[in-house]
Motif scaffolding. Sequence first.
Motif, PDB file in Angstrom:
ATOM      1  N   ARG A 103       0.806  -1.224   0.000  1.00 20.89           N
ATOM      2  CA  ARG A 103       0.000   0.000   0.000  1.00 20.89           C
ATOM      3  C   ARG A 103       0.840   1.275   0.000  1.00 20.89           C
ATOM      4  O   ARG A 103       0.306   2.360  -0.207  1.00 20.89           O
ATOM      5  CB  ARG A 103      -0.945  -0.006   1.204  1.00 20.89           C
ATOM      6  CG  ARG A 103      -1.941  -1.152   1.141  1.00 20.89           C
ATOM      7  CD  ARG A 103      -3.078  -0.993   2.121  1.00 20.89           C
ATOM      8  NE  ARG A 103      -4.045  -2.074   1.967  1.00 20.89           N
ATOM      9  CZ  ARG A 103      -4.992  -2.103   1.037  1.00 20.89           C
ATOM     10  NH1 ARG A 103      -5.099  -1.102   0.189  1.00 20.89           N
ATOM     11  NH2 ARG A 103      -5.815  -3.125   0.955  1.00 20.89           N
ATOM     12  N   HIS A 104       2.127   1.173   0.266  1.00 20.04           N
ATOM     13  CA  HIS A 104       2.987   2.354   0.274  1.00 20.04           C
ATOM     14  C   HIS A 104       4.217   2.067  -0.586  1.00 20.04           C
ATOM     15  O   HIS A 104       5.348   2.038  -0.088  1.00 20.04           O
ATOM     16  CB  HIS A 104       3.383   2.709   1.711  1.00 20.04           C
ATOM     17  CG  HIS A 104       2.222   2.895   2.631  1.00 20.04           C
ATOM     18  ND1 HIS A 104       1.501   4.074   2.686  1.00 20.04           N
ATOM     19  CD2 HIS A 104       1.629   2.044   3.513  1.00 20.04           C
ATOM     20  CE1 HIS A 104       0.526   3.943   3.574  1.00 20.04           C
ATOM     21  NE2 HIS A 104       0.576   2.725   4.086  1.00 20.04           N
ATOM     22  N   PRO A 105       4.018   1.847  -1.894  1.00 24.14           N
ATOM     23  CA  PRO A 105       5.121   1.365  -2.729  1.00 24.14           C
ATOM     24  C   PRO A 105       6.307   2.317  -2.817  1.00 24.14           C
ATOM     25  O   PRO A 105       7.454   1.870  -2.845  1.00 24.14           O
ATOM     26  CB  PRO A 105       4.466   1.157  -4.097  1.00 24.14           C
ATOM     27  CG  PRO A 105       3.243   2.018  -4.081  1.00 24.14           C
ATOM     28  CD  PRO A 105       2.774   2.011  -2.665  1.00 24.14           C
ATOM     29  N   GLU A 106       6.058   3.621  -2.849  1.00 22.09           N
ATOM     30  CA  GLU A 106       7.180   4.546  -2.967  1.00 22.09           C
ATOM     31  C   GLU A 106       8.014   4.558  -1.694  1.00 22.09           C
ATOM     32  O   GLU A 106       9.255   4.616  -1.750  1.00 22.09           O
ATOM     33  CB  GLU A 106       6.671   5.939  -3.308  1.00 22.09           C
ATOM     34  CG  GLU A 106       6.089   6.027  -4.721  1.00 22.09           C
ATOM     35  CD  GLU A 106       5.728   7.440  -5.108  1.00 22.09           C
ATOM     36  OE1 GLU A 106       5.485   8.263  -4.199  1.00 22.09           O
ATOM     37  OE2 GLU A 106       5.690   7.733  -6.314  1.00 22.09           O
ATOM     38  N   LEU A 107       7.358   4.502  -0.520  1.00 26.16           N
ATOM     39  CA  LEU A 107       8.096   4.431   0.738  1.00 26.16           C
ATOM     40  C   LEU A 107       8.913   3.149   0.811  1.00 26.16           C
ATOM     41  O   LEU A 107      10.071   3.156   1.239  1.00 26.16           O
ATOM     42  CB  LEU A 107       7.130   4.511   1.927  1.00 26.16           C
ATOM     43  CG  LEU A 107       6.385   5.831   2.141  1.00 26.16           C
ATOM     44  CD1 LEU A 107       5.417   5.711   3.317  1.00 26.16           C
ATOM     45  CD2 LEU A 107       7.371   6.961   2.393  1.00 26.16           C
ATOM     46  N   VAL A 108       8.306   2.043   0.402  1.00 23.66           N
ATOM     47  CA  VAL A 108       8.994   0.759   0.426  1.00 23.66           C
ATOM     48  C   VAL A 108      10.185   0.768  -0.527  1.00 23.66           C
ATOM     49  O   VAL A 108      11.293   0.347  -0.179  1.00 23.66           O
ATOM     50  CB  VAL A 108       8.021  -0.385   0.072  1.00 23.66           C
ATOM     51  CG1 VAL A 108       8.774  -1.697  -0.145  1.00 23.66           C
ATOM     52  CG2 VAL A 108       6.974  -0.545   1.171  1.00 23.66           C
ATOM     53  N   LEU A 109       9.972   1.277  -1.742  1.00 19.51           N
ATOM     54  CA  LEU A 109      11.056   1.282  -2.722  1.00 19.51           C
ATOM     55  C   LEU A 109      12.178   2.218  -2.292  1.00 19.51           C
ATOM     56  O   LEU A 109      13.363   1.902  -2.481  1.00 19.51           O
ATOM     57  CB  LEU A 109      10.505   1.697  -4.092  1.00 19.51           C
ATOM     58  CG  LEU A 109      11.431   1.473  -5.294  1.00 19.51           C
ATOM     59  CD1 LEU A 109      11.912   0.032  -5.350  1.00 19.51           C
ATOM     60  CD2 LEU A 109      10.719   1.829  -6.589  1.00 19.51           C
ATOM     61  N   ASP A 110      11.837   3.355  -1.679  1.00 17.04           N
ATOM     62  CA  ASP A 110      12.874   4.245  -1.149  1.00 17.04           C
ATOM     63  C   ASP A 110      13.746   3.513  -0.133  1.00 17.04           C
ATOM     64  O   ASP A 110      14.979   3.638  -0.145  1.00 17.04           O
ATOM     65  CB  ASP A 110      12.227   5.456  -0.478  1.00 17.04           C
ATOM     66  CG  ASP A 110      12.024   6.625  -1.438  1.00 17.04           C
ATOM     67  OD1 ASP A 110      12.831   6.774  -2.381  1.00 17.04           O
ATOM     68  OD2 ASP A 110      11.064   7.390  -1.238  1.00 17.04           O
ATOM     69  N   ARG A 111      13.101   2.749   0.744  1.00 14.54           N
ATOM     70  CA  ARG A 111      13.849   2.038   1.786  1.00 14.54           C
ATOM     71  C   ARG A 111      14.740   0.954   1.182  1.00 14.54           C
ATOM     72  O   ARG A 111      15.883   0.774   1.585  1.00 14.54           O
ATOM     73  CB  ARG A 111      12.876   1.422   2.788  1.00 14.54           C
ATOM     74  CG  ARG A 111      13.566   0.812   4.006  1.00 14.54           C
ATOM     75  CD  ARG A 111      12.575   0.512   5.106  1.00 14.54           C
ATOM     76  NE  ARG A 111      13.249   0.079   6.312  1.00 14.54           N
ATOM     77  CZ  ARG A 111      13.768   0.893   7.214  1.00 14.54           C
ATOM     78  NH1 ARG A 111      13.690   2.202   7.031  1.00 14.54           N
ATOM     79  NH2 ARG A 111      14.368   0.431   8.291  1.00 14.54           N
ATOM     80  N   LEU A 112      14.211   0.235   0.212  1.00 21.76           N
ATOM     81  CA  LEU A 112      14.990  -0.835  -0.410  1.00 21.76           C
ATOM     82  C   LEU A 112      16.180  -0.274  -1.179  1.00 21.76           C
ATOM     83  O   LEU A 112      17.300  -0.787  -1.075  1.00 21.76           O
ATOM     84  CB  LEU A 112      14.096  -1.655  -1.340  1.00 21.76           C
ATOM     85  CG  LEU A 112      12.948  -2.428  -0.685  1.00 21.76           C
ATOM     86  CD1 LEU A 112      12.075  -3.065  -1.753  1.00 21.76           C
ATOM     87  CD2 LEU A 112      13.477  -3.492   0.285  1.00 21.76           C
ATOM     88  N   LEU A 113      15.949   0.788  -1.945  1.00 23.87           N
ATOM     89  CA  LEU A 113      17.026   1.335  -2.771  1.00 23.87           C
ATOM     90  C   LEU A 113      18.055   2.081  -1.943  1.00 23.87           C
ATOM     91  O   LEU A 113      19.196   2.263  -2.394  1.00 23.87           O
ATOM     92  CB  LEU A 113      16.447   2.241  -3.856  1.00 23.87           C
ATOM     93  CG  LEU A 113      15.548   1.549  -4.879  1.00 23.87           C
ATOM     94  CD1 LEU A 113      15.176   2.504  -6.009  1.00 23.87           C
ATOM     95  CD2 LEU A 113      16.203   0.304  -5.448  1.00 23.87           C
ATOM     96  N   ALA A 114      17.685   2.503  -0.731  1.00 26.38           N
ATOM     97  CA  ALA A 114      18.685   3.089   0.168  1.00 26.38           C
ATOM     98  C   ALA A 114      19.739   2.050   0.553  1.00 26.38           C
ATOM     99  O   ALA A 114      20.843   2.403   0.954  1.00 26.38           O
ATOM    100  CB  ALA A 114      18.012   3.646   1.419  1.00 26.38           C
TER     101      ALA A 114
END
Length: 239
Positions: A103-114
Amino acid sequence: MTEVRMPITQSELFNQRIKEQRADVGDRRLDVLIAGCGAPSLIHLGREDARIVGVDEDLPRIRASMPGRTDLHSWALGDLRTVPVPPRSFDVVYVSFLLERVRHPELVLDRLLAGLRPGGLALLRMRDRSSAYGVCQRLTPSLVRRMFWRHLVPAGTVGPLPVVYHPSVSREGLHAFCLTRGLMVSDEILDSSGPAAARALGRLACAAVENVSSGRFPATHDEIGMVIRKPHNHFARLV
């Protein structure tokens, strides 16, 4: 950006890019994060060649499948907005059929790509919400999906998992995401692997959606693969 179409497959593309990344890191092992480890992996890495860490949502079907995994050195399940991902610790982040079900794909992707080191590689695999198959998934009630799941997929396939398809999880949305964060989409490939599309009933349903939408929602593919590169220079913006 190079848009790659068949006959090259996502597996061939991803593994070629991993081979290139391995050459860049020299003699040490690759550090790889697999996000969405409940799905079958397209990347071919041995435990002796890479340190492989898995993360995913803490869903009953995924948790039940994890004890049998022999390809992961470690894994963690939980809220992907807070699951531990050490910054700048991975050479490759592989995100497989995950973004369309959170439900929060941009937050999740930000965390993963960090978690990517400078010069690192992100491999994204996701269902296309704008394909006929994506439309069928979005419109099919979860109860119906559960009823037909075992008739549509190979035995042992984890699922059915939630379907969210946030509007940002699209080809255009991910390109915008990368642009605002100084990331470069170096390769893109369209492919088809949806379990329902492999069956006659699924193909008929997707063809009907394509026809009714006058081609707006195509049945020619159901997933998008992207290769994303993180610049070596934190302040560089690649376009």
